[in-house]
Design an enzyme around this catalytic site. Structure first.
Site, short mmCIF file in Angstrom:
data_model
loop_
_atom_site.label_atom_id
_atom_site.label_comp_id
_atom_site.label_asym_id
_atom_site.label_seq_id
_atom_site.Cartn_x
_atom_site.Cartn_y
_atom_site.Cartn_z
N ASN A 37 0.81 -1.22 0.00
CA ASN A 37 0.00 0.00 0.00
C ASN A 37 0.85 1.27 0.00
O ASN A 37 1.69 1.48 0.88
CB ASN A 37 -0.92 -0.02 1.24
N ARG A 147 -13.45 -5.33 15.95
CA ARG A 147 -12.44 -4.35 16.35
C ARG A 147 -13.12 -2.98 16.37
O ARG A 147 -13.84 -2.63 15.42
CB ARG A 147 -11.34 -4.40 15.30
N TYR A 159 -6.78 7.42 13.42
CA TYR A 159 -6.58 6.20 12.62
C TYR A 159 -7.84 5.32 12.68
O TYR A 159 -8.43 5.14 13.74
CB TYR A 159 -5.38 5.37 13.14
N ASP A 210 -6.92 -1.46 17.74
CA ASP A 210 -5.62 -1.24 17.11
C ASP A 210 -5.08 0.12 17.53
O ASP A 210 -5.70 1.15 17.25
CB ASP A 210 -5.80 -1.30 15.58
N HIS A 212 -2.12 1.19 16.52
CA HIS A 212 -1.41 1.64 15.32
C HIS A 212 -0.09 2.35 15.64
O HIS A 212 0.19 3.44 15.13
CB HIS A 212 -2.32 2.50 14.44
N GLU A 236 -3.60 -4.17 19.67
CA GLU A 236 -2.69 -4.39 18.53
C GLU A 236 -1.71 -3.24 18.36
O GLU A 236 -2.08 -2.07 18.52
CB GLU A 236 -3.57 -4.51 17.29
N GLU A 262 1.91 -6.80 11.60
CA GLU A 262 1.44 -6.57 10.22
C GLU A 262 2.49 -5.92 9.33
O GLU A 262 2.41 -6.03 8.12
CB GLU A 262 0.14 -5.75 10.23
N ARG A 283 0.86 -11.28 13.95
CA ARG A 283 -0.02 -10.80 12.87
C ARG A 283 0.65 -10.75 11.50
O ARG A 283 0.18 -10.09 10.57
CB ARG A 283 -0.55 -9.41 13.24
N ASP A 316 -6.12 -3.54 1.84
CA ASP A 316 -4.99 -3.50 0.89
C ASP A 316 -4.39 -4.88 0.65
O ASP A 316 -3.51 -5.03 -0.20
CB ASP A 316 -3.92 -2.50 1.33
N GLU A 339 -8.04 -11.27 10.56
CA GLU A 339 -8.68 -9.98 10.28
C GLU A 339 -9.41 -10.06 8.93
O GLU A 339 -8.89 -10.64 7.98
CB GLU A 339 -7.63 -8.87 10.22
N TRP A 402 2.34 7.21 12.07
CA TRP A 402 0.93 7.15 11.65
C TRP A 402 0.36 5.80 12.01
O TRP A 402 1.01 4.80 11.90
CB TRP A 402 0.76 7.37 10.14
C1 CS2 Z 1 -4.29 -1.89 9.93
C2 CS2 Z 1 -4.36 -1.46 8.53
O1 CS2 Z 1 -5.68 -3.68 9.43
C3 CS2 Z 1 -5.01 -3.16 10.28
O2 CS2 Z 1 -4.88 -3.57 11.40
O3 CS2 Z 1 -3.34 -1.51 10.78
O4 CS2 Z 1 -5.51 -0.68 8.38
C4 CS2 Z 1 -3.15 -0.69 8.01
O5 CS2 Z 1 -3.20 0.62 8.41
C5 CS2 Z 1 -3.18 -0.80 6.51
O6 CS2 Z 1 -3.09 -2.14 6.14
C6 CS2 Z 1 -2.06 0.01 5.87
O7 CS2 Z 1 -2.04 -0.23 4.51
MG MG Z 2 -3.24 -2.85 12.41
#
Ligand code: CS2
Ligand code: MG
Length: 402
Positions: A37, A147, A159, A210, A212, A236, A262, A283, A316, A339, A402
């Site tokens: 992404n 979530r 976010y 999350d 993030h 998360e 992730e 993850r 994505d 997820e 971010w």
């Molecule tokens: C995320 C995503 O799915 C999740 O837990 O953290 O939304 C992430 O921000 C995106 O995959 C970024 O491309």
């Molecule tokens: Mg995430």
């Protein structure tokens, strides 16, 4: 048996996807996802300029050897671009092998461990009351795990909020959107959100959240402690994990289960987190970590420490990754949860697939391979559109995660 051709297909049915199609002299082909992404075209070049020329003429049945060839053979190891390119090749080769065997992929991996794959959906609202309602909407749709992400008072673009309910997509602009982050406002708000969610829906539904990557380890410990009464399935990405040791501090302060991975690319990114049991869920995902071949190694290693899987499955990750992941989840003994952010109807039409959502779980079909294809004629109607993920700054203007 030989690989005769390989092509990269870039399409944007609402968002960008990079797909690899590998063809063989036996008429069987395989499909792999290579979407990264916000940095899509770098993987296209990696595949077209540096990987595909090495694949032509190779025996597609030698999945392990091709994986090692692309990993060791590049000399420059790891990284999101390299590992996504390897993942696309690997998933396409597993697809070919399973088709040749006349088996769904999960059968080739060792067979079913479960009837269906528990998934969590992504409920989000602009404020507390909208988020409460959205979580209810997911429960009504049959989700057993949800979530919850909410707008935070005083934070303009939090976010996980907005830009689509069922199809949340953060990559929203031709240049990165600037957002502003404030940890104090966030920490003041989140425990109250989960108070209200538990008060409204009780304790039978699994709730997740999350962070993030926004907190420091000690702030993450505070948050984990504050939400212990709400019995979350997990928190998360509470803090960035380049320094795996950072999770030791979080762990010392809370029994709230922790999930991370992730943005990891290989087993090396999670080795210490797993071996020290700093986390409960890993993850890492098929497209992020070099395909089925490498994810399987991570999962087996995690199993020794009772760490379970919880693969990334945002929008994505294309339906190709979702299909392959569901076969993996159907097999993997130490499965935790998957997820599942739904794809739009346009995306689903470009990638015909046989997995289905039913009663809180996703179920794979019995089509040989991973069960996902690409409609190239339709894909060609949606040309690539540059789209970046947002960036975050603190209120004083300094860059943040971010
Ligand atoms: C995320 C995503 O799915 C999740 O837990 O953290 O939304 C992430 O921000 C995106 O995959 C970024 O491309
Ligand atoms: Mg995430």
């Amino acid at each position: 048996m030989k690989i005769t051709a390989a092509r990269v297909i870039v399409t944007c049915p609402g968002r960008n996807f990079v797909t690899l199609k590998i063809e063989t002299d036996q008429g069987v082909y395989g499909i792999g996802d290579a979407t990264l992404n916000g940095r899509e075209l770098s993987v296209v070049s990696y595949l077209e300029d540096h990987v595909i020329p090495c694949l032509i003429g190779k025996d597609p049945r030698r999945i392990e050897d091709i994986w090692q060839y692309l990993y060791r053979g590049a000399y420059w190891r790891r990284g999101p671009v390299t590992m996504r390119a390897i993942a696309a090749v690997d998933v396409a080769l597993w697809d070919i092998k399973a088709k040749m065997a006349g088996m769904p992929l999960y059968d080739l991996l060792g067979g079913r461990s479960r009837d269906g794959v528990l998934v969590y959906g992504h409920a989000n609202g602009a404020d507390l009351s909208e988020t409460i309602d959205e979580v209810g909407r997911y429960i009504d749709m049959g989700y057993k795990a949800v979530r919850a992400q909410s707008g935070i008072p005083g934070i303009a673009l939090a976010y996980g909020v907005g830009r689509g309910k069922l199809y949340y997509e953060p990559a929203d602009a031709a240049l990165p959107t600037e957002t502003v982050w404030d940890t104090r406002k966030y920490l003041n708000f989140i425990p109250g959100l989960f108070d209200k969610l538990r008060e409204t829906y009780g304790f039978d539904v699994e709730l997740l959240h999350d962070v993030h990557h926004r907190l420091t380890p000690i702030e993450a410990g505070q948050l984990g402690k504050a939400v212990e009464p709400h019995k979350l399935f997990w928190l998360e990405d509470v803090t960035p994990a380049e320094n795996q040791e950072a999770f030791k501090l979080v762990r010392q302060h809370t029994t709230t289960p922790l999930a991370v991975g992730e943005i990891f690319n290989t087993i090396w990114d999670c080795k210490d987190l797993i071996a020290n049991q700093y986390i409960d869920f890993i993850r890492t995902t098929i497209v992020g970590t070099g395909g089925v071949t490498h994810l399987r190694r991570i999962a087996d290693f995690a199993a020794i420490y009772q760490v379970r899987t919880g693969s990334h499955g945002a929008t994505d990750l294309s339906p190709v990754t979702m299909g392959a992941a569901l076969h993996f989840d159907t097999w993997v003994p130490n499965f935790g949860i998957q997820e599942y952010m739904r794809h739009s109807e346009e995306t689903d039409a470009v990638f015909p697939h046989d997995y289905q959502f039913n009663d809180g779980r996703l179920h794979v079909g019995d089509t040989p391979g991973h069960g996902v294809d690409i409609d190239e004629t339709l894909a060609a109607k949606y040309p690539y559109r540059p789209a970046y993920l947002p960036v975050a700054r603190l209120e004083d203007g300094a860059m943040w995660n971010w």
